[in-house]
Design an enzyme around this catalytic site. Structure first.
Site, short mmCIF file in Angstrom:
data_model
loop_
_atom_site.label_atom_id
_atom_site.label_comp_id
_atom_site.label_asym_id
_atom_site.label_seq_id
_atom_site.Cartn_x
_atom_site.Cartn_y
_atom_site.Cartn_z
N HIS A 1 13.52 -1.22 23.81
CA HIS A 1 12.36 -0.85 24.65
C HIS A 1 11.09 -0.60 23.85
CE1 HIS A 1 13.43 3.20 23.33
NE2 HIS A 1 12.26 3.59 23.75
N GLY B 1 10.11 -2.64 21.38
CA GLY B 1 9.59 -3.93 20.94
C GLY B 1 8.61 -4.52 21.93
N GLY C 1 10.64 -5.66 25.20
CA GLY C 1 11.26 -4.51 25.85
C GLY C 1 10.24 -3.55 26.44
N SER D 1 15.93 -17.49 22.80
CA SER D 1 14.71 -17.98 22.17
C SER D 1 14.68 -19.50 22.28
CB SER D 1 14.69 -17.58 20.70
OG SER D 1 13.71 -18.30 19.98
N SER D 2 13.49 -20.06 22.36
CA SER D 2 13.38 -21.51 22.48
C SER D 2 13.82 -22.24 21.21
CB SER D 2 11.93 -21.90 22.81
OG SER D 2 11.04 -21.44 21.82
N THR E 1 9.56 -18.90 25.74
CA THR E 1 8.79 -19.66 24.77
C THR E 1 8.19 -18.69 23.76
OG1 THR E 1 7.08 -21.35 24.55
CG2 THR E 1 6.64 -19.58 26.12
N TRP F 1 -1.18 -21.73 7.24
CA TRP F 1 0.01 -22.47 6.81
C TRP F 1 0.17 -23.81 7.52
CZ3 TRP F 1 4.20 -18.03 6.94
CH2 TRP F 1 3.86 -17.07 5.97
#
Length: 307
Positions: free
Chosen positions: A12, A14, A17, A108-109, A165, A203
């Site tokens: 929760h 994050g 969350g 996760s994608s 995504t 990058w």
């Protein structure tokens, strides 16, 4: 879910969350079980078992995970595999043992094959090789999806899996080595503006295509699916639109007010060439995103850097 249902949000604090918690609160839900990683280490099987035996939640949002960008995923390969497997194994298994009514697992994608046809449909899972840099994380997430399906098949558990995504939003990680591309760019451009640098080095080549969804939209989709979706397999959550990393850089450059030049470091990895989710399955059950990308980035920039 009833407004008084006992809801456990794993992770929760994050980005995802905390967004789920805000969304539920805004809808009038009041009965939450919230434990930080210091209070409950989800990698510890005994502690997780005791927690579920005592608390007995009705619904579980499994948003806890060890996450990071390309460098973190590639550097801490063992940790990304072990920690994520332990977290999800303990939470999913004990949700079954304690009689949880429904669990939502966040994947996760990156679970999709590196060179899969775009946009990525749910049935492309396990049809090709993964992107090497984040393979351990992806394998852990695939295991979580299959675990939810196995417990559904064998025990009749209503465990669902959603595939978001690329996300950004409140409580994002802005560490330059361990964060994802969007927050890392925001920090780089902001700091370059403050220092009055003439260049910002980014990058890769800038050519990869990426889709971005605000965490508050993601949370709204999760709550919607918890209330309206009960199928096995996976369901994608995204916008159905993508932009190149170069385009994203130009947007963030404008938002932050950086006036210098962008330099692309081709010695750094690009990652997967394109990751666009097919969201037709989600659209068919009448959910779509609401936060425009530029407006969403403006909001998080003001929230994080201009307070």
């Amino acid at each position: 879910m009833e407004k008084t249902s006992k809801i456990y949000i794993a992770g929760h604090n994050g980005m995802v969350g905390s967004a789920i918690l805000r969304n539920l609160e805004s809808k009038g839900f009041t009965n939450f079980i919230l434990k930080s990683s210091k209070e409950l280490d989800l990698r510890n099987s005994d502690d997780v078992q005791k927690f579920f035996e005592i608390e007995k939640p009705d619904f579980v949002f499994l948003a806890a995970a060890k996450v990071g960008g390309i460098v973190a995923n590639n550097t801490y390969r063992a940790e990304f595999l072990y920690d994520n497997l332990m977290i999800q194994n303990n939470v999913i298994h004990n949700s079954f043992l304690s009689g949880v009514k429904k669990l939502l697992f966040l994947g996760s994608s990156c679970i999709y094959p590196k060179f899969a046809t775009q946009p990525l449909k749910e049935d492309y899972l396990l049809t090709g090789l993964l992107e090497e840099t984040n393979e351990p994380y992806a394998i852990a997430k695939i295991a979580g999806v299959k675990m939810c399906d196995a417990y559904r098949s064998q025990y009749g558990c209503n465990f669902i899996s959603v595939m978001p995504t690329n996300l950004y939003g409140t409580n994002d990680n802005y560490d330059l080595e361990n964060s994802h591309v969007l927050p890392a760019m925001l920090r780089k451009f902001h700091e370059a503006k403050i220092k009055r640098d003439s260049t910002v080095t980014l990058w890769g080549s800038g050519s990869p295509m990426r889709e971005f969804l605000n965490a508050d939209d993601m949370a709204d989709a999760c709550v919607f699916l918890m209330q309206n979706y009960n199928e096995s397999g996976i369901i994608n959550i995204g916008t159905g639109k993508d932009i190149s990393i170069k385009e994203l850089a130009e947007i963030i450059k404008a938002i932050t007010g950086f006036e210098g030049t962008i330099v692309w470091d081709s010695n750094r990895p690009d990652g997967t060439p394109r990751k666009l989710l097919d969201v037709s399955k989600l659209s068919k059950i009448n959910w779509t995103y609401s936060i425009d990308l530029e407006k969403g980035i403006e909001q998080v920039y003001k929230e994080k850097f201009l307070k």
